[in-house]
Scaffold this motif. Structure first.
Motif, PDB file in Angstrom:
ATOM      1  N   ILE A   7      51.733  12.201  37.479  1.00 54.54           N
ATOM      2  CA  ILE A   7      52.353  11.928  36.176  1.00 54.54           C
ATOM      3  C   ILE A   7      51.517  12.533  35.054  1.00 54.54           C
ATOM      4  CG2 ILE A   7      52.930  10.083  34.540  1.00 54.54           C
ATOM      5  CD1 ILE A   7      53.758   8.396  36.998  1.00 54.54           C
ATOM      6  N   TYR A   8      50.207  12.413  35.142  1.00 59.66           N
ATOM      7  CA  TYR A   8      49.315  12.999  34.135  1.00 59.66           C
ATOM      8  C   TYR A   8      49.495  14.515  34.099  1.00 59.66           C
ATOM      9  CZ  TYR A   8      45.077  13.917  31.441  1.00 59.66           C
ATOM     10  OH  TYR A   8      44.186  14.322  30.481  1.00 59.66           O
ATOM     11  N   TRP A   9      49.578  15.130  35.266  1.00 58.27           N
ATOM     12  CA  TRP A   9      49.747  16.570  35.347  1.00 58.27           C
ATOM     13  C   TRP A   9      51.095  17.007  34.756  1.00 58.27           C
ATOM     14  CZ3 TRP A   9      53.219  19.123  38.854  1.00 58.27           C
ATOM     15  CH2 TRP A   9      53.135  20.512  38.806  1.00 58.27           C
ATOM     16  N   LYS A  10      52.153  16.235  35.033  1.00 57.74           N
ATOM     17  CA  LYS A  10      53.476  16.561  34.508  1.00 57.74           C
ATOM     18  C   LYS A  10      53.497  16.468  32.979  1.00 57.74           C
ATOM     19  CE  LYS A  10      56.715  17.529  37.435  1.00 57.74           C
ATOM     20  NZ  LYS A  10      57.327  18.849  37.406  1.00 57.74           N
ATOM     21  N   ILE A  11      52.786  15.491  32.427  1.00 58.71           N
ATOM     22  CA  ILE A  11      52.788  15.301  30.974  1.00 58.71           C
ATOM     23  C   ILE A  11      51.871  16.308  30.281  1.00 58.71           C
ATOM     24  CG2 ILE A  11      52.119  13.699  29.133  1.00 58.71           C
ATOM     25  CD1 ILE A  11      53.109  11.432  30.988  1.00 58.71           C
ATOM     26  N   LYS A  12      50.653  16.460  30.766  1.00 59.02           N
ATOM     27  CA  LYS A  12      49.646  17.301  30.102  1.00 59.02           C
ATOM     28  C   LYS A  12      49.617  18.745  30.605  1.00 59.02           C
ATOM     29  CE  LYS A  12      47.763  13.921  27.737  1.00 59.02           C
ATOM     30  NZ  LYS A  12      47.617  13.872  26.307  1.00 59.02           N
ATOM     31  N   GLU A  13      50.205  19.013  31.758  1.00 58.54           N
ATOM     32  CA  GLU A  13      50.254  20.330  32.384  1.00 58.54           C
ATOM     33  C   GLU A  13      48.893  20.866  32.820  1.00 58.54           C
ATOM     34  OE1 GLU A  13      52.520  22.918  29.893  1.00 58.54           O
ATOM     35  OE2 GLU A  13      54.349  21.783  30.216  1.00 58.54           O
ATOM     36  N   GLU A  14      47.882  20.053  32.785  1.00 58.12           N
ATOM     37  CA  GLU A  14      46.581  20.362  33.386  1.00 58.12           C
ATOM     38  C   GLU A  14      45.889  19.030  33.660  1.00 58.12           C
ATOM     39  OE1 GLU A  14      42.933  21.494  30.769  1.00 58.12           O
ATOM     40  OE2 GLU A  14      44.711  22.361  29.852  1.00 58.12           O
ATOM     41  N   VAL A  15      44.949  19.044  34.573  1.00 59.71           N
ATOM     42  CA  VAL A  15      44.323  17.795  34.999  1.00 59.71           C
ATOM     43  C   VAL A  15      42.877  17.753  34.506  1.00 59.71           C
ATOM     44  CG1 VAL A  15      43.660  16.387  36.980  1.00 59.71           C
ATOM     45  CG2 VAL A  15      45.807  17.647  37.027  1.00 59.71           C
ATOM     46  N   ASN A  16      42.587  16.754  33.672  1.00 57.11           N
ATOM     47  CA  ASN A  16      41.221  16.464  33.250  1.00 57.11           C
ATOM     48  C   ASN A  16      40.776  15.282  34.121  1.00 57.11           C
ATOM     49  OD1 ASN A  16      38.900  15.483  32.037  1.00 57.11           O
ATOM     50  ND2 ASN A  16      39.664  15.805  29.955  1.00 57.11           N
ATOM     51  N   TYR A  17      39.959  15.573  35.120  1.00 56.43           N
ATOM     52  CA  TYR A  17      39.637  14.572  36.137  1.00 56.43           C
ATOM     53  C   TYR A  17      38.956  13.325  35.573  1.00 56.43           C
ATOM     54  CZ  TYR A  17      41.107  17.938  39.584  1.00 56.43           C
ATOM     55  OH  TYR A  17      41.862  18.813  40.322  1.00 56.43           O
ATOM     56  N   GLY A  18      38.144  13.482  34.556  1.00 59.63           N
ATOM     57  CA  GLY A  18      37.499  12.325  33.942  1.00 59.63           C
ATOM     58  C   GLY A  18      38.507  11.372  33.327  1.00 59.63           C
ATOM     59  N   LYS A  19      39.448  11.940  32.581  1.00 59.50           N
ATOM     60  CA  LYS A  19      40.475  11.104  31.948  1.00 59.50           C
ATOM     61  C   LYS A  19      41.443  10.521  32.978  1.00 59.50           C
ATOM     62  CE  LYS A  19      40.387  12.921  27.352  1.00 59.50           C
ATOM     63  NZ  LYS A  19      41.151  12.922  26.131  1.00 59.50           N
TER      64      LYS A  19
END
Length: 131
Positions: A83-95
């Motif tokens: 879901i985070y990837w779909k919304i932000k289009e990149e993955v910030n692993y810390g967040k």
């Protein structure tokens, strides 16, 4: 000393809200930051809540579902990351990890309260019916 530490761990597993309050109070006094105190208390308490839910399940049904709890945590991580990837289009692993961990705090808090109420009600009904 080992007996004291195991007793303290047992108290916090039975009542994780005490651990939350203790960590919050200590970090708040140390850092003078409400936000850091709340964050630290949530991070520490989440880990204990997972074990609390496990031991409540053991107490209620006399079966270990730890593997299901771990599977649930892993599936939650996968869904949260997707879901985070779909919304932000990149993955910030810390967040992603911080959000996933806080989501687990909310989920396991709700499950803990639900199991606590269910366990108390079932034991009360059992005591009345079979007494």
């Amino acid at each position: 000393m080992l007996v004291f530490l195991s007793s303290l761990a047992a108290i916090f597993i039975i009542l994780p809200v005490l651990l939350y309050a203790l960590v919050f109070f200590i970090v708040k006094q140390w850092t003078k930051s409400h936000l850091k105190a709340k964050s630290s208390a949530i991070n520490v308490t989440t880990f204990i809540l997972i074990f609390s839910v496990h031991y409540l399940i053991l107490a209620i049904w006399s079966k270990s579902f730890l593997w299901m709890i771990i599977l649930f945590i892993l599936l939650t991580a996968i869904v949260f990351t997707y879901i985070y990837w779909k919304i932000k289009e990149e993955v910030n692993y810390g967040k992603v990890f911080q959000g996933f961990w806080r989501l687990n705090f909310l989920l396991f808090s709700a499950v803990y309260i639900g199991l606590l109420l269910y366990g108390a009600a079932s034991r009360a009904i059992e005591a009345v019916m079979f007494d």
